[in-house]
Write a protein that holds these residues in place. Structure first.
Motif, mmCIF file in Angstrom:
data_model
loop_
_atom_site.group_PDB
_atom_site.id
_atom_site.type_symbol
_atom_site.label_atom_id
_atom_site.label_comp_id
_atom_site.label_asym_id
_atom_site.label_seq_id
_atom_site.Cartn_x
_atom_site.Cartn_y
_atom_site.Cartn_z
ATOM 1 N N ILE A 246 0.851 -1.180 0.000
ATOM 2 C CA ILE A 246 0.000 0.000 0.000
ATOM 3 C C ILE A 246 0.890 1.234 0.000
ATOM 4 N N ASP A 247 0.465 2.258 -0.671
ATOM 5 C CA ASP A 247 1.240 3.488 -0.772
ATOM 6 C C ASP A 247 1.088 4.333 0.484
ATOM 7 N N ILE A 248 2.230 4.855 0.945
ATOM 8 C CA ILE A 248 2.262 5.761 2.100
ATOM 9 C C ILE A 248 2.937 7.051 1.631
ATOM 10 N N GLU A 249 2.427 8.186 2.052
ATOM 11 C CA GLU A 249 2.878 9.459 1.484
ATOM 12 C C GLU A 249 4.332 9.792 1.769
ATOM 13 N N THR A 250 4.874 9.364 2.914
ATOM 14 C CA THR A 250 6.277 9.646 3.232
ATOM 15 C C THR A 250 6.918 8.438 3.901
ATOM 16 N N GLY A 251 8.257 8.366 3.807
ATOM 17 C CA GLY A 251 8.990 7.305 4.482
ATOM 18 C C GLY A 251 8.859 7.398 5.993
ATOM 19 N N HIS A 252 8.792 8.621 6.512
ATOM 20 C CA HIS A 252 8.661 8.783 7.970
ATOM 21 C C HIS A 252 7.351 8.206 8.464
ATOM 22 N N ARG A 253 6.259 8.506 7.754
ATOM 23 C CA ARG A 253 4.973 7.949 8.172
ATOM 24 C C ARG A 253 4.957 6.432 7.995
ATOM 25 N N ALA A 254 5.617 5.929 6.939
ATOM 26 C CA ALA A 254 5.644 4.490 6.681
ATOM 27 C C ALA A 254 6.333 3.746 7.824
ATOM 28 N N ILE A 255 7.483 4.247 8.275
ATOM 29 C CA ILE A 255 8.200 3.538 9.337
ATOM 30 C C ILE A 255 7.429 3.611 10.653
ATOM 31 N N LEU A 302 -3.803 -3.886 6.985
ATOM 32 C CA LEU A 302 -3.435 -2.959 5.916
ATOM 33 C C LEU A 302 -4.680 -2.315 5.298
ATOM 34 N N ASP A 303 -5.763 -3.091 5.171
ATOM 35 C CA ASP A 303 -7.018 -2.507 4.692
ATOM 36 C C ASP A 303 -7.457 -1.361 5.602
ATOM 37 N N ALA A 304 -7.318 -1.585 6.905
ATOM 38 C CA ALA A 304 -7.717 -0.558 7.865
ATOM 39 C C ALA A 304 -6.826 0.679 7.753
ATOM 40 N N VAL A 305 -5.524 0.460 7.570
ATOM 41 C CA VAL A 305 -4.601 1.589 7.414
ATOM 42 C C VAL A 305 -4.950 2.389 6.164
ATOM 43 N N GLU A 306 -5.265 1.683 5.064
ATOM 44 C CA GLU A 306 -5.646 2.387 3.833
ATOM 45 C C GLU A 306 -6.903 3.217 4.029
ATOM 46 N N ASN A 307 -7.761 2.776 4.932
ATOM 47 C CA ASN A 307 -9.012 3.494 5.194
ATOM 48 C C ASN A 307 -8.872 4.543 6.287
ATOM 49 N N GLY A 308 -7.628 4.797 6.731
ATOM 50 C CA GLY A 308 -7.403 5.884 7.677
ATOM 51 C C GLY A 308 -7.156 5.467 9.111
ATOM 52 N N TRP A 309 -7.152 4.154 9.383
ATOM 53 C CA TRP A 309 -6.916 3.689 10.763
ATOM 54 C C TRP A 309 -5.451 3.853 11.122
ATOM 55 N N ASP A 310 -5.181 4.341 12.307
ATOM 56 C CA ASP A 310 -3.807 4.525 12.771
ATOM 57 C C ASP A 310 -3.586 3.633 13.984
ATOM 58 N N PRO A 311 -2.784 2.565 13.862
ATOM 59 C CA PRO A 311 -2.584 1.651 14.995
ATOM 60 C C PRO A 311 -1.924 2.326 16.190
ATOM 61 N N ARG A 312 -1.210 3.419 15.955
ATOM 62 C CA ARG A 312 -0.569 4.119 17.081
ATOM 63 C C ARG A 312 -1.618 4.724 17.996
ATOM 64 N N ILE A 313 -2.643 5.334 17.415
ATOM 65 C CA ILE A 313 -3.716 5.946 18.217
ATOM 66 C C ILE A 313 -4.560 4.864 18.883
ATOM 67 N N HIS A 314 -4.860 3.803 18.118
ATOM 68 C CA HIS A 314 -5.688 2.717 18.650
ATOM 69 C C HIS A 314 -5.041 2.066 19.860
ATOM 70 N N ASP A 315 -3.741 1.747 19.733
ATOM 71 C CA ASP A 315 -3.060 1.049 20.820
ATOM 72 C C ASP A 315 -2.852 1.960 22.021
ATOM 73 N N ALA A 316 -2.687 3.262 21.770
ATOM 74 C CA ALA A 316 -2.530 4.189 22.877
ATOM 75 C C ALA A 316 -3.813 4.253 23.696
ATOM 76 N N ILE A 317 -4.960 4.262 22.989
ATOM 77 C CA ILE A 317 -6.251 4.297 23.704
ATOM 78 C C ILE A 317 -6.501 2.985 24.423
ATOM 79 N N ALA A 318 -6.143 1.851 23.757
ATOM 80 C CA ALA A 318 -6.376 0.540 24.345
ATOM 81 C C ALA A 318 -5.565 0.313 25.598
ATOM 82 N N SER A 319 -4.379 0.921 25.660
ATOM 83 C CA SER A 319 -3.524 0.709 26.822
ATOM 84 C C SER A 319 -3.881 1.683 27.933
#
Length: 319
Positions: A246-255, A302-319
């Motif tokens: 899936i395409d990501i706009e920048t390398g920083h966001r990808a990593i 990856l489908d969720a990421v393409e649709n705008g889901w950010d695992p960083r925000i999700h996991d921060a809220i979950a923890s």
């Protein structure tokens, strides 16, 4: 003893030589016989003898010390062997190296170019060890590969090894680049180009076959195909392929997204993680390898990421 005014009635190494009026000693003759030659006489000066090759019958001139202390070779047999090797791969031996290097010769290759090549490389190619590439065709291919990425091949790299070349970008900047990186477009222009962190990138899923186990790798790169080739130690065995990217706009966001996805998988599906000892002998990586049956789960992420889901925000809220 002086040279005789009489010359040998046959050419010796392509030249006419005068007979040297001196005796041919018995132990010289025996040494010549042991090495496959017949001692025909002496020529040029007191230090040289004329040998007749028992294989091809051609005469050659050698120093006495070479006959006695070494294993002389027939240059005519060597030339015949090299010419036959060249012919077997569709090339023609034209002659010796114009610069005088005895290890090189001039060959007309099957592409039509006349190239300076090492003799042993031609003979190895004839034996099936490798392909006898043409350096002129190789440089033309490098130039075409550079043009595909808006660069111009300028010549050899100034201070790096043979796997590097000097290229000029369309902006006018020159730099040395590894040929393989130029081929894959895996480079930035130091004059005007983006850094890895700012240019577009991808998050990928790669598939590999290791002994008795099918695995996948989740990662990021600006060139997933190149990364797939780099990671394999023996591509014929691991049979790598790109399953998804899936395409990501920048390398920083990808990593950032990639690291968050790995953390999410380890936290929620640790059963998918493959221990390093199972793959380290086959893949150039130390982690981030998962069992193949985890593909649907990781693709859903990856489908969720393409649709705008950010695992960083999700996991921060979950923890």
């Amino acid at each position: 003893m002086p040279l005789s005014k009489v010359t040998y009635p046959f050419p010796i190494d392509g030249d006419v030589h005068h007979i040297f009026a001196g005796a041919s000693l018995d132990h010289w003759k025996k040494a010549a016989m042991r090495n496959g030659f017949t001692l025909l006489g002496r020529a040029k000066d007191r230090l040289h003898v004329v040998l007749g090759c028992q294989s091809c019958g051609t005469a050659t001139l050698k120093r006495v010390s070479v006959v006695l202390g070494h294993k002389p070779e027939c240059p005519h047999c060597i030339h015949t062997r090299r010419a036959a090797a060249a012919q077997s791969i569709g090339a023609t031996l034209i002659g010796a190296d114009p610069d005088g290097d005895r290890h090189y010769g001039l060959f007309e290759l099957d592409c039509g170019h006349v190239d300076r090549r090492q003799y042993h490389r031609i003979e190895t190619a004839a034996a099936g060890g490798h392909k006898a590439s043409c350096s002129i065709c190789t440089e033309e291919r490098y130039a075409e590969e550079a043009q595909c990425h808006s660069w111009t091949l300028m010549g050899n790299a100034a201070r790096k090894g043979p796997n590097y070349r000097n290229y000029q970008h369309t902006c006018g900047h020159d730099q040395d680049v590894a040929v393989v990186n130029m081929r894959n477009g895996d480079l930035d222009c130091a004059g005007c180009g983006e850094t890895w962190s700012s240019k577009p990138s991808e998050i990928y899923i790669l598939a590999f076959a290791i002994p008795n186990l099918q695995v996948i790798k989740l990662g990021y790169s600006s060139n997933s195909e190149c990364r797939m080739r780099q990671i394999q130690i023996d591509p014929a065995q691991t049979c790598g392929s790109v399953l998804r990217k899936i395409d990501i706009e920048t390398g920083h966001r990808a990593i950032c997204l990639e690291k968050a996805l790995h953390s999410h998988i380890r936290r929620n599906r640790p059963d998918l993680v493959v221990p390093p000892e199972l793959f380290r002998a086959h893949l150039r990586t130390t982690s981030e390898i998962y069992h193949r049956h985890g593909k649907p789960y990781i693709e859903a992420l990856l489908d969720a990421v393409e649709n705008g889901w950010d695992p960083r925000i999700h996991d921060a809220i979950a923890s």
